[in-house]
Enzyme design. Structure first.
Site: not given
Length: 451
Positions: A347, A378
């Site tokens: 990521n 998240h």
């Protein structure tokens, strides 16, 4: 229409592809996601060929990218896509009314606050991942872009105080974007569904047709064997990434479904399986959880490249590179011999965002604050906090061990090979241990796993 047995077909978006979902036995939200990305890939090729900078004005390119992006969001997420547009317009107000010295603070608080409220609401709407693709994914990417843009506007004001950071200076923004530029950057069809986040100045240069030449001018291309400024094509890079996407899809449809993470907390498995075998199976199920990320991120990268976006320059062998927006380096992930190396290649664009908005600005404990922000970004599922709080300890421990012991193993090749082998095993198992709660989400299975 009755739903076929054995496949959940719930979605918040269009039901047009419901028959295909039933035929393949794949959830409709996933079918819509893939369909939008494949259509975006075709649209990206068309965009580059027929709406290139030499064929259309920047305003036309901005408008096309924005309108198609809005359509894809509505197709995938239906009325829930209103959250994307609300957040975008709220922060456009901040972008125009807030003072430059405070714009990054206001934008960060509003964007992260709204995202967190939406994460909380998802607990009650979707529970623990009934939908694997919902509006929160695009909202997370838009939050990254909003805060990145605000920080770069703020930094543009103070650019004279940072004369030594070339990248810092390059990404600074000196004037507020127009509404069309702002909407295009946040909602364009190339990144609305799966990202990645990119720098505003890179995106504007791409729309205006300066992106590739700007990157080529950063290197001495004459020394690379070219007698004039080349015009690199992304076709080869796109085909290569589509091959990775296809392999990842096959692995997802086979490996992922046959090795569920839930099995490692099955009572019979825990009671009858030796400890080393449990560790081995933990590695296997963690590997099985990766292909969906490899698929989504590599396909998103290919979409941007197909539109002509993502060129990063020329490597030492004279090869054109199309990895400006790449979100992962699979080889470096699978061969990582340190926790730092692993997370730097996983990521990638989110890691760059975290560094830009948090790590580089944190007044104290930058590592801890960055992991906490990552968890908050998240969502609010407990598993995320187990993972990222554990990640703080693992990072600090790995850094201390590397600084204090690695130099003892550099005196000979056999010692270095042995050190790399041991640190590879330890790194991979440490990652498995750290990310398992991220997949499980809930408290009970995470605690059972740790026990």
């Amino acid at each position: 229409m009755a739903e076929p047995p054995g496949a959940p077909h719930r979605t918040t978006g269009s039901t047009l592809l419901h028959p295909l979902s039933g035929l393949l036995g794949i959830p409709l939200d996933q079918i819509n996601f893939v369909a939008c990305q494949l259509f975006a890939l075709l649209a990206a090729f068309w965009f580059r060929i027929y709406l290139g900078p030499s064929h259309a004005s920047s305003a036309v390119r901005h408008a096309f990218a924005t309108l198609f992006g809005i359509y894809f969001a509505v197709f995938c997420f239906g009325w829930y896509s209103i959250h994307l547009f609300v957040l975008v317009m709220m922060n456009y107000g901040i972008m125009n009314m807030a003072s430059i010295p405070n714009i990054h603070r206001y934008s960060f608080v509003v964007a992260m606050g709204y995202l967190t409220l939406c994460h909380i609401s998802r607990i009650y709407i979707f529970h623990y991942g009934i939908l694997t693709t919902d509006f929160s994914g695009p909202l997370m990417i838009i939050t990254q872009k909003i805060t990145t843009l605000a920080c770069q506007l703020h930094d543009g004001k103070k650019r004279n105080f940072f004369p030594c950071f070339e990248d810092f200076l390059f990404q600074c923004i000196l004037s507020r974007p127009s509404l069309l530029e702002y909407l295009s950057y946040l909602l364009n069809f190339m990144s609305i569904i799966a990202g990645p986040c990119s720098n505003y100045k890179d995106y504007i240069a791409f729309i205006e047709g300066r992106h590739v030449h700007m990157k080529l001018l950063e290197v001495n291309w004459k020394q690379k064997g070219y007698d004039r400024l080349p015009d690199p094509s992304p076709t080869g890079a796109v085909m290569y990434k589509l091959c990775i996407t296809l392999v990842s899809l096959i692995l997802f449809l086979t490996l992922t479904k046959n090795f569920p993470m839930a099995y490692i907390i099955d009572n019979e498995f825990l009671d009858k399986t030796p400890f080393l075998s449990r560790l081995g199976y933990l590695y296997v199920v963690t590997q099985a959880a990766k292909p969906k990320y490899y698929f989504a991120w590599t396909l998103a990268d290919a979409v941007n490249n197909a539109a002509g976006y993502g060129f990063s320059g020329v490597d030492e062998r004279g090869t054109f590179r199309w990895d400006l927006l790449s979100n992962l380096n699979i080889w470096n992930i699978e061969t990582a011999t340190s926790f730092k190396m692993y997370i730097e290649n996983w990521n990638i664009q989110t890691a760059a965002w975290l560094k830009r908005v948090c790590y580089d600005r944190a007044p104290w404990y930058p590592t801890a604050l960055t992991f906490i922000l990552s968890a908050l970004w998240h969502g609010i599922y407990p598993g995320y906090y187990f993972t990222f709080l554990t990640g703080i300890l693992i990072t600090l421990a790995a850094r201390a061990i590397r600084n204090n012991f690695r130099h003892y193993f550099l005196s000979s090749v056999p010692l270095k090979i042995a050190y790399d082998a041991v640190t590879w095993v330890v790194t991979q198992l440490a990652v498995c241990y750290t990310v398992a709660p991220f997949v499980m989400l809930a408290v009970e299975p995470a605690i059972k796993f740790y026990r």
